[in-house]
Design an enzyme around this catalytic site. Structure first.
Site, PDB file in Angstrom:
ATOM      1  N   LYS A 126      45.508  43.490  45.123  1.00  0.00           N
ATOM      2  CA  LYS A 126      45.232  44.735  44.406  1.00  0.00           C
ATOM      3  C   LYS A 126      44.709  45.758  45.411  1.00  0.00           C
ATOM      4  CE  LYS A 126      42.902  44.809  40.467  1.00  0.00           C
ATOM      5  NZ  LYS A 126      41.750  44.760  39.533  1.00  0.00           N
ATOM      6  N   LYS A 185      37.122  40.611  31.109  1.00  0.00           N
ATOM      7  CA  LYS A 185      35.929  40.409  31.930  1.00  0.00           C
ATOM      8  C   LYS A 185      34.793  40.020  31.003  1.00  0.00           C
ATOM      9  CE  LYS A 185      37.346  43.790  35.432  1.00  0.00           C
ATOM     10  NZ  LYS A 185      37.068  45.111  36.055  1.00  0.00           N
ATOM     11  N   GLU A 194      41.287  37.259  39.381  1.00  0.00           N
ATOM     12  CA  GLU A 194      40.681  37.799  40.597  1.00  0.00           C
ATOM     13  C   GLU A 194      39.205  37.421  40.667  1.00  0.00           C
ATOM     14  OE1 GLU A 194      39.554  42.353  39.745  1.00  0.00           O
ATOM     15  OE2 GLU A 194      41.710  42.019  39.850  1.00  0.00           O
ATOM     16  N   LYS A 220      42.746  49.353  45.727  1.00  0.00           N
ATOM     17  CA  LYS A 220      41.912  50.320  45.021  1.00  0.00           C
ATOM     18  C   LYS A 220      42.262  51.727  45.496  1.00  0.00           C
ATOM     19  CE  LYS A 220      38.952  47.612  42.710  1.00  0.00           C
ATOM     20  NZ  LYS A 220      38.689  47.712  41.262  1.00  0.00           N
ATOM     21  N   GLU A 252      46.608  49.368  36.985  1.00  0.00           N
ATOM     22  CA  GLU A 252      45.381  49.151  36.217  1.00  0.00           C
ATOM     23  C   GLU A 252      44.624  50.459  35.986  1.00  0.00           C
ATOM     24  OE1 GLU A 252      41.215  46.547  36.424  1.00  0.00           O
ATOM     25  OE2 GLU A 252      42.840  46.171  37.843  1.00  0.00           O
ATOM     26  N   ASP A 273      41.577  48.307  31.418  1.00  0.00           N
ATOM     27  CA  ASP A 273      40.344  47.633  31.830  1.00  0.00           C
ATOM     28  C   ASP A 273      39.153  48.296  31.150  1.00  0.00           C
ATOM     29  OD1 ASP A 273      38.299  46.253  33.035  1.00  0.00           O
ATOM     30  OD2 ASP A 273      38.627  47.045  35.038  1.00  0.00           O
ATOM     31  N   HIS A 289      33.264  47.814  50.103  1.00  0.00           N
ATOM     32  CA  HIS A 289      34.275  47.671  49.058  1.00  0.00           C
ATOM     33  C   HIS A 289      34.443  49.047  48.428  1.00  0.00           C
ATOM     34  CE1 HIS A 289      36.679  45.168  46.388  1.00  0.00           C
ATOM     35  NE2 HIS A 289      36.138  45.764  45.343  1.00  0.00           N
ATOM     36  N   ASP A 296      44.695  49.709  41.313  1.00  0.00           N
ATOM     37  CA  ASP A 296      43.664  50.024  40.337  1.00  0.00           C
ATOM     38  C   ASP A 296      43.173  51.437  40.615  1.00  0.00           C
ATOM     39  OD1 ASP A 296      41.601  50.138  38.549  1.00  0.00           O
ATOM     40  OD2 ASP A 296      40.455  48.475  39.393  1.00  0.00           O
TER      41      ASP A 296
END
Length: 387
Positions: free
Chosen positions: A165, A272, A326, A167, A222, A248, A20, A196
């Site tokens: 999304k 979050k 998400e 990254k 984001e 965020d 990731h 993001d």
């Protein structure tokens, strides 16, 4: 009155199904901290704090979370009334400054245990449910264009996700824009795309390249700049056309939420539970968003189904305009630690419905991924102790 009797804390190491990739690195495993909390009536509940890439996302690491809970948070709560949730949060604040992830895990376990003791779903302790499901996004973060496109198409065909999304921020801005543009062209008309940046750009870089991302089809941006750079975030929110700006890392505490609201520094808050310090404080940040006409997005720290279910319970109680969720953390892991994951149906995540968090934790799976493998690290304080 029911009291908090004891806590058990452990760190897990769970591999991910693929690397990731984020702006600050790539992860191939998650290391959530799992809290198990018992009440004097025999009920128990679970909580979780997960960071992305250890301490790469913020100041807390799995090891520091474990230490804060065992050495400071647990001792201040043992023997205290379980029903006084806000008072429990106050006691943790007095015992330990900051450490929002650690406090979140303990509060989550307490709410789960208390709701199970009452035989009710956790959302009943959090203001009552407003929504039963939300569209579930998926993050394309392999770093490879072909793989990302193929992954998105598989998700579409399976009717799992149509919000994606991407990254970015690890490469030069021009490379990132080209990367996103190719994916956007391949998926045009089928999906909604967000990016993001994970704080990777300065204000001028963001102002230069974000219009091209928007032109390619991205409609949500984001955290394009560093968390401290509220001035640049405000400027981008005012000048960009065709996309919304989401904060965020910049919005963790209620005070930061107030600052962003006063400055009209973003269109959306990414909520979050861990970064806000728990379920109760997530509701406080969401209330500021609603009062300021700021939308919200149900974000994730790539938790297992424990943290994801807890997040779903609090998100189900919120008002105001939302932009999807998400809570896909469990799907990114090679295996989960519960016997019953939340249901995913027709692009939507169906929220659990109790008792407690509505998921059943598998002790064998906890043992399988336990970092120590040789036993638990447990905090036990007698009910009669003077705390």
């Amino acid at each position: 009155m029911t009291k908090i009797e004891r806590l058990e804390v452990r760190i897990l190491d769970i591999p991910t199904i693929r690397p990731h990739k984020l702006a600050f690195g790539s992860i191939s495993r998650q290391s959530p901290v799992i809290v198990k909390l018992w009440l004097s009536d025999g009920a128990c509940g679970f909580g979780e704090a997960a960071t992305i890439g250890g301490p790469s996302w913020n100041e807390e690491s799995p090891e520091s979370i474990h230490h804060a809970i065992t050495q400071y948070l647990a001792p201040c709560l043992i023997g205290q009334p379980a029903e006084r949730l806000s008072a429990a949060v106050d006691r943790m604040d007095l015992a330990c400054r900051g450490n929002l992830f650690a406090k979140s895990a303990v509060e989550m376990a307490l709410i789960d245990a208390l709701a199970r003791s009452m035989a009710i779903p956790a959302w009943q302790l959090l203001g009552g449910r407003r929504i039963d499901s939300m569209p579930l996004a998926w993050t394309l973060a392999s770093g490879n264009i072909t793989r990302d496109i193929e992954e998105a198409q598989r998700m579409l065909e399976a009717r799992r996700h149509r919000i994606f999304k991407i990254k970015i921020g690890a490469r030069q801005a021009a490379e990132d824009v080209a990367h996103v543009s190719q994916i956007a062209r391949a998926l045009k008309g089928q999906v909604r795309l967000t990016v993001d940046v994970n704080q990777a750009w300065d204000g001028n870089t963001a102002k230069r390249w974000l219009p091209e991302l928007i032109e390619s089809g991205v409609d949500l941006i984001e955290q394009p700049v560093a968390k401290w750079n509220v001035e640049a975030l405000t400027d981008l929110t005012a000048c960009l056309r065709g996309a919304l700006v989401m904060a965020d890392e910049t919005v963790c505490t209620i005070h930061e939420a107030m600052l962003l609201a006063r400055n009209k520094a973003c269109h959306i808050f990414s909520l979050k539970v861990a970064k806000h310090g728990g379920l109760l404080r997530t509701r406080q940040v969401a209330a500021i968003a609603e009062a300021a006409d700021i939308g919200w997005y149900a974000g994730t720290m790539l938790e297992t189904s424990i943290g994801s279910a807890a997040s779903a319970h609090v998100f189900s109680t919120l008002g105001g305009m939302h932009y999807g969720c998400e809570l896909f953390g469990p799907q990114l892991l090679v295996d989960d630690i519960v016997e019953n994951r939340m249901e995913l149906r027709d692009f939507n995540l169906i929220f659990p419905d109790g008792p407690g968090l509505g998921v059943t934790v598998s002790e064998s799976h906890l043992d399988r991924f336990d970092r120590s493998r040789e036993g638990l690290q447990t905090v036990v304080i007698d009910m009669g102790a003077n705390v």
